[in-house]
Enzyme design. Sequence first.
Site, PDB file in Angstrom:
ATOM      1  N   ASP A 133      44.638  37.581  38.274  1.00  0.00           N
ATOM      2  CA  ASP A 133      43.772  36.601  37.622  1.00  0.00           C
ATOM      3  C   ASP A 133      42.408  37.154  37.241  1.00  0.00           C
ATOM      4  O   ASP A 133      41.938  38.148  37.800  1.00  0.00           O
ATOM      5  CB  ASP A 133      43.538  35.409  38.561  1.00  0.00           C
ATOM      6  CG  ASP A 133      44.733  34.498  38.686  1.00  0.00           C
ATOM      7  OD1 ASP A 133      45.840  34.920  38.298  1.00  0.00           O
ATOM      8  OD2 ASP A 133      44.569  33.380  39.203  1.00  0.00           O
ATOM      9  N   HIS A 139      43.786  39.492  42.128  1.00  0.00           N
ATOM     10  CA  HIS A 139      42.806  39.490  41.046  1.00  0.00           C
ATOM     11  C   HIS A 139      42.519  40.909  40.560  1.00  0.00           C
ATOM     12  O   HIS A 139      42.407  41.830  41.367  1.00  0.00           O
ATOM     13  CB  HIS A 139      41.503  38.835  41.510  1.00  0.00           C
ATOM     14  CG  HIS A 139      41.645  37.391  41.861  1.00  0.00           C
ATOM     15  ND1 HIS A 139      42.229  36.961  43.039  1.00  0.00           N
ATOM     16  CD2 HIS A 139      41.314  36.261  41.178  1.00  0.00           C
ATOM     17  CE1 HIS A 139      42.237  35.634  43.070  1.00  0.00           C
ATOM     18  NE2 HIS A 139      41.701  35.193  41.954  1.00  0.00           N
TER      19      HIS A 139
END
Length: 278
Positions: free
Chosen positions: A94, A248
């Site tokens: 992400d 992430h």
Amino acid sequence: MTRIRIATLVAVLATGLFLMGCGAQESATWHDAPVAAEPAGLAGGTAGGEPISTPPSGSPSPSTSSSPSSNVSTPPDGILKNTGSQTEVSLTFDDGPDPSYTPKILELLRNNGAKATFCLVGVQVQQFPDLVRQIVAEGHTLCNHTWKHDLKLGTRGEQAIRADLQRTNDAILAAVPGAQIKYFRHPGGMWTPTAIKVAQAMGMTCAGWEVDTDDWNVAKYPAGEHMKQHVLSTLRNSVKPGSIVLAHDAGGDRRGTMAAYEIALPELKSKYQLVGLP
């Protein structure tokens, strides 16, 4: 006199039959008329992030900027958390793209014959379109992660949510014309029925996760070696067949994530097929 009474009786009977016919017609029209369906995702939940206990109704309609996914098993709350596969694990990253970390993740995936899903933030896409092109060129899946990682987007009105998601899709398509954007992930997992409804109407499946590496939580797990060990432990102990794994490649110091995945990817590959979302 008798003729008058008979005529009156006939008139009354005719009127009664007429009224009965009108009533029957009105009744049929009322019951046969389509009932307005409950808005998708509202059953069992309320706006503002309350739990959703029943699946959104209706089928998503495709838009020009996204393509609906297929063969996806969606859990009761309407958010995909496990693909149900017995042989695959879906890796997701992400907040990118980010030149400091995305190229490293792409290299690790390439070296391990793995695919992943990248949940892209619009402002990052606009700033680093070459990285989006690289993600797509290497066969990874794309996911809309809002324009500016707005944690409260789902609490806004439908029009505002749709505008945000469309702006993000448009930025992705400007970088890679014709790209498929099958998924939407709400920042922070702060889903609301309205956000789910809008994303589905735009042809995107709502992508949650089953395994959270917590690599975003640098307050609890400081960046660097501490984070590396935590992420590595989570991947080793929590991943199972069908898991969707959250990590992430942007949004902060991700050195620990990079170091953990450098070790974990070969280990995961020995057990599962590492794929993007279906």
